[in-house]
Design an enzyme around this catalytic site. Sequence first.
Site, PDB file in Angstrom:
ATOM      1  N   HIS A 185       0.818  -1.214   0.000  1.00 50.61           N
ATOM      2  CA  HIS A 185       0.000   0.000   0.000  1.00 50.61           C
ATOM      3  C   HIS A 185       0.854   1.267   0.000  1.00 50.61           C
ATOM      4  CE1 HIS A 185       0.166  -0.082   4.548  1.00 50.61           C
ATOM      5  NE2 HIS A 185       0.133   1.224   4.383  1.00 50.61           N
TER       6      HIS A 185
ATOM      7  N   SER B 186       4.001   2.106   8.513  1.00 47.04           N
ATOM      8  CA  SER B 186       3.819   1.127   7.453  1.00 47.04           C
ATOM      9  C   SER B 186       5.124   0.938   6.722  1.00 47.04           C
ATOM     10  CB  SER B 186       2.772   1.609   6.467  1.00 47.04           C
ATOM     11  OG  SER B 186       1.531   1.215   6.922  1.00 47.04           O
TER      12      SER B 186
ATOM     13  N   ASP C 246       0.954  -7.728   2.350  1.00 53.52           N
ATOM     14  CA  ASP C 246       1.121  -6.306   2.022  1.00 53.52           C
ATOM     15  C   ASP C 246       2.601  -5.903   1.906  1.00 53.52           C
ATOM     16  OD1 ASP C 246       0.841  -3.590   1.744  1.00 53.52           O
ATOM     17  OD2 ASP C 246      -0.538  -3.335   3.427  1.00 53.52           O
TER      18      ASP C 246
HETATM   19  N1  ARG Z   1      -4.640   0.523   7.453  1.00 52.92           N
HETATM   20  C1  ARG Z   1      -3.332   0.503   6.891  1.00 52.92           C
HETATM   21  C2  ARG Z   1      -2.704   1.902   6.938  1.00 52.92           C
HETATM   22  O1  ARG Z   1      -3.180   2.745   7.619  1.00 52.92           O
HETATM   23  C3  ARG Z   1      -3.345  -0.071   5.512  1.00 52.92           C
HETATM   24  C4  ARG Z   1      -4.029   0.761   4.500  1.00 52.92           C
HETATM   25  C5  ARG Z   1      -4.142   0.144   3.151  1.00 52.92           C
HETATM   26  N2  ARG Z   1      -5.305   0.742   2.499  1.00 52.92           N
HETATM   27  C6  ARG Z   1      -6.495   0.141   2.394  1.00 52.92           C
HETATM   28  N3  ARG Z   1      -7.521   0.868   2.090  1.00 52.92           N
HETATM   29  N4  ARG Z   1      -6.640  -1.133   2.579  1.00 52.92           N
HETATM   30  O2  ARG Z   1      -2.123   2.468   6.078  1.00 52.92           O
HETATM   31  N1  GLU Z   2      -1.123   1.397   7.517  1.00 54.44           N
HETATM   32  C1  GLU Z   2      -0.510   2.428   8.289  1.00 54.44           C
HETATM   33  C2  GLU Z   2       0.518   3.234   7.512  1.00 54.44           C
HETATM   34  O1  GLU Z   2       0.381   3.422   6.331  1.00 54.44           O
HETATM   35  C3  GLU Z   2       0.031   1.834   9.508  1.00 54.44           C
HETATM   36  C4  GLU Z   2      -1.083   1.455  10.333  1.00 54.44           C
HETATM   37  C5  GLU Z   2      -1.192   2.336  11.531  1.00 54.44           C
HETATM   38  O2  GLU Z   2      -1.706   3.436  11.451  1.00 54.44           O
HETATM   39  O3  GLU Z   2      -0.683   1.845  12.535  1.00 54.44           O
HETATM   40  O4  GLU Z   2       1.444   3.776   8.048  1.00 54.44           O
END
Ligand code: ARG
Ligand code: GLU
Length: 749
Positions: free
Chosen positions: A85, A684, A215
């Site tokens: 991502h 991430s 991912d």
């Molecule tokens: N929640 C993770 C982060 O904050 C992964 C995001 C990937 N995006 C999604 N819509 N699945 O970045």
């Molecule tokens: N998916 C998040 C990022 O892009 C990390 C997830 C979180 O917020 O801990 O950094």
Amino acid sequence: MKKIIFIICLGINIFNRCYSDEGMWQPYLLSQINLDHMIDLGFQLTKDDIYSINNNSLKDAIVHFNGGCTASIISNRGLLLTNHHCGYSQIQANSSIENNLLENGFSAKNLNEELPNENLYVSIVKYVKDVTNEVNFQINDNNLNEKNVIDSIINKEIKNTNYDAIIKPFYKGNQYYLFVYEKFYDIRLVNAPPSSIGKFGSDTDNWVWPRHTGDYTIFRIYVNQENKPAKYSKENIPLKTDNFLKISTQGFEENDFAMVYGFPGSTNEYLPSCAVEHLKELNEYRIEIRKNLLNVIDFYMKKSDQIKLNYASKYASISNYYKKWKGENLGIFKSNAIQNKIRFEKLLMDSLKIYENYQNYDIINKYDSLYNELRIYSFLRSTFIEKVYRGVDFFAFTNNISKKILGNESDSNLISITNNHFNSYSKEIDKDLFIKLILPMVGKNNHKLIFDDEIFELSKNQNYDFEKGWNYGENKNNYSNISNEKEFDSLKDFKYTVKYNFLNIYPFIDNKKLFNVENIFEKSIFTDRGKILKLINNKNKAKVEKIIKNDKAYILTKYLFDFYFTKISPKYWDIFDQISELDKKYIKLLMDIFPNKNYYPDANGTLRLSYGEIKTMKPRDAVTYNYITYLDGMIEKYIPDDYEFDLPQKILNIHKHKNYGKYAIKNKLPLCFISTNHTTGGNSGSPVLNSKGHLIGLNFDRLWEGTMSDVNFDPKLCRNIMVDIRFILFMIDNYFDSKNLINELEIFD
Ligand code: ARG
Ligand code: GLU
């Protein structure tokens, strides 16, 4: 006296969490308390192995990826590991319907096949310096403003070097640190799994455990012949470096030590209760706006593959925080964050009366009244950001391109901005978003004046509620019903839409034609690639200016932007600055009253280390989240042809024959795992290291129930989510058969 003892106990109790795994520590300042705790948990290295200026240390392999995510160097030829991502928009940009890397995945078989990426950069910290005294001296004694002081210190530091630098405030401006970076500009795409694996479970599974998302993505840093950073060139070669992470496939068990090394973006751990209350409300408001936005885009994405490709990135980024905010509010509620803070503040204020220098100290009441003042501007600001700035696409584009055309931007830049925008733009979707997000903003009494008749008729037939705006009713889809959790109660009673729409508060109806959908979407030049390109070609400046200034989309955009930047934003930031001054005092107060606590600064996009243990979690009665998932679970979730849970035939075949190479344990292929590391957005792509500093995983998410760790870490509820390195190696080695890459890695089996 009793009271003092009580407050100290309470303080220790509230701060007790810090002796658990809470904290994002500055790796260059690890205290003995941290090290003792880490060693307790199993850590086997020294402080210098983590961070050293004079010798190689782990820090030299930790990379800030494009200013947002984290990545790490994993080979002596500059291979970079980060999340799918994080590289999503680069994979998207290298894709077309005919050669769809998002869909099929990609693995370069040799250097020639590695794909360049415009505007992508990464940076590595060279060294860090405490510049608190210098900054304070210049501000206080020489009466200079903060920005000028910071700029001048930076300029002095990097003069005659090829480095970049930033200075960031810590502890709300009680300290300042300088970071010197080396920045690399030629970063090429090397390997990406198909999205069905890299984004498996997409939005339904996002922020959720059990998780089965692979991912990861791999890039490579290229440099010039002298092994120095350089702009993209065919002649560039892979970075040669000794600073790369060694990988362990030995795995882990529950309670094993794990640390996350990366660049967490932003947290607010020392907020007063009223600020958390404000955040909770603001979340509710933003959730509602995004729900409408997502519903519209989702509708069109399901109808067309081209739109699905073009809007994939936008959709993912809107839905990500939409869901995070829901989890955050749930976590604030479950961890009793607000009540705990209120209780703490009452006692703190009471007991301060005993301290001589804190007589009549009224900081909590001051906070209350400032947050009360901030509230309306904060909501209005969100209206602007969510609806105008990032909701309806033509606004930001019109604002940007019109300024640049009227300014002195080169034609090639103008053309590239225009093409970039229209490559993932659909007029049909934007028009629908405009109707559903912007038109309701003009308010109840003005609808008849402003809506063109057609829309007005439409609004009568469809489910339109003048108080609440467009209501999709019980339009059940994947995004409104999160992971079988009940919708968070307060969301049902939605009360803000009308009140905080600034057009409603300051009606702007003198030119009703402005809101006419036809004028904007059919007659304007800003919703049409051909017309903009033609305008860029037009060398008659006066004419160009006239065309722009008469364009209805331009006039509306300019009105909304001017309105926001003159009426809302200055007020917001003025109050926000006053709050920031209190923040600085508040944290100093806490440090004075509880001097023995081991404080860590809020995340601010700089290098941090968090450590903890790989651990199960108990979210609810009778439910336990195991700490690891396997490929078997991915196959269990598989739904043929589904938008989110489809899988490539190849992985199904591999699963059938259990061809996992050497990466399986007991015939099962590990996929994801969770631990108690304190992480946030920006983490991430962060490498996850075991007690010997070997790479065992790749951080990419948190558990939904624990995302309030940004304001209130609760060790019972908070877990970060990682991909197991064995799954990543399996993908490279067995799925893609990319021995060229596997051979570059240093792996301890
Ligand atoms: N929640 C993770 C982060 O904050 C992964 C995001 C990937 N995006 C999604 N819509 N699945 O970045
Ligand atoms: N998916 C998040 C990022 O892009 C990390 C997830 C979180 O917020 O801990 O950094």
